[in-house]
Design a protein around this motif. Structure first.
Motif: not given
Length: 357
Positions: A80-81, A97-101, A103-104, A304
């Protein structure tokens, strides 16, 4: 133990992420001469990556891959980072986690399983029968001795020692913890309501209980502590065998006791892989079916979709495509007791890999 599973770590600094050297081949045209990808995370998937990498690199001389076994939690966080290009995980990312990221991607590369192993003097050559509720009782301290009535009922006629049980759990963010705690949660309502599941959980305080880092740490903790019990990924079956540790038969959803074998892992996969969604985030734990082993999972590459540049994206796509196709050949997977992705799941993984740019 961490040094034991960083053998392929590059001399390049990870803080700089991938080292990328590009040579120009004409005006406005460039091609990657050397791309170094960093993979980190799951210690369950780590042995397979180390089997894969030399073969992949031989087929792709412009790409180098460094591997590290740091735990699934670290694999997810560092993918993620952007510190690494590939985060290996036994656990899929949660909805928050998916909602926050967004593109992952969570891309299955193979199917694996987890064993329950123990160091029970005089009985390591026997397959003790255990269940989700009994394991939950051991890990929350309600079942404290090996000859407890709940264990004796599952193992009639077997003389169990009047000795305190030493439960061993992972201290790092771990996909192994994720799937083990899912088995406890799905089979034991009281565990689900009090502890639940995740790559990290708030382990109940059990006097004498131990924490260990990574699958290598779990094996070592069992070796050093008679009367202990732990959950260990099947890719460490050789280390477990060399240490002469016991392996439990687990009670599945159909009420049958089964060992983790090629047959029982495949039987469990057959029950649930057809329900795999397009984003491939799904639990395969506690599948129905008389022959199903209850703790199996997809081994994920957490990636990503938006890489730093086209050369890195191309290299990541090449690695994941090779791993999920040629890397699923039996001569690779048998070494770690994994199973290949079914064709339908391979297509879903290919569709996700195609999103990387």
């Amino acid at each position: 133990m961490r040094s034991d599973f960083k053998l392929r770590r590059s001399t390049l600094l990870r803080a700089g992420a991938a080292a990328l050297l590009v040579t120009g081949l004409g005006a406005g045209v460039a091609q990657a001469a050397n791309v170094t990808l960093v993979e980190t995370g799951s210690t369950l998937l780590y042995p397979l990556f180390n089997i894969w990498v030399p073969h992949f690199e031989k087929a792709h001389p412009g790409i180098r891959v460094t591997t590290q076994g740091t735990g699934s939690g670290t694999g997810i966080a560092e993918a993620i980072s952007g510190v690494v290009q590939v985060g290996a995980s036994d656990a899929y990312m949660s909805d928050p986690q998916i909602k926050q990221n967004p593109d992952i991607l969570n891309i299955p590369l193979a199917i694996s399983a987890q064993a329950i192993n123990y160091n029970l003097p005089g009985l390591n050559n026997r397959h003790l029968k255990l269940s989700g509720p009994v394991l939950a009782g051991i890990y929350d301290g309600k079942i404290g001795k090996w000859n407890a009535l709940a264990i004796e009922k599952l193992n009639p006629g077997l003389k169990l020692p009047d000795h305190k049980i030493i439960p061993v759990h992972r201290t790092d963010g771990s996909g192994d913890t994720f799937i083990f705690s899912q088995y406890l949660s799905f089979s034991t309502p009281s565990w689900n309501s009090s502890v639940g599941y995740g790559t990290t959980v708030s382990w109940p305080a059990v006097p004498g209980g131990l924490g260990a880092e990574g699958n290598p740490g779990m094996v070592e903790a069992l070796k050093q502590n008679p009367y202990s019990i732990a959950y260990i990924g099947v890719s460490f079956h050789q280390q477990v065998k060399q240490a002469k540790l016991g392996k439990a038969m687990l009670l599945n959803k159909a009420g049958k006791f089964v060992l983790p074998t090629a047959k029982t892992i495949s039987a469990a996969a057959d029950q649930l892989v057809g329900k795999t969604p397009k984003d491939e985030r799904i639990s395969l734990v506690f599948a129905p079916g008389a022959d199903s082993y209850p703790i199996i999972n997809y081994e994920y590459a957490i990636v990503n979709a938006k890489q730093h540049n086209a050369a890195t994206a191309k290299a990541v796509k090449a690695l994941l495509t090779w791993a999920s196709t040629k890397g699923n050949a039996p001569h690779f997977l048998k070494q770690v007791e994994f199973k290949a992705l079914p064709p339908a799941v391979s297509k879903l993984s290919a569709a996700q890999i195609a999103k990387i740019h």
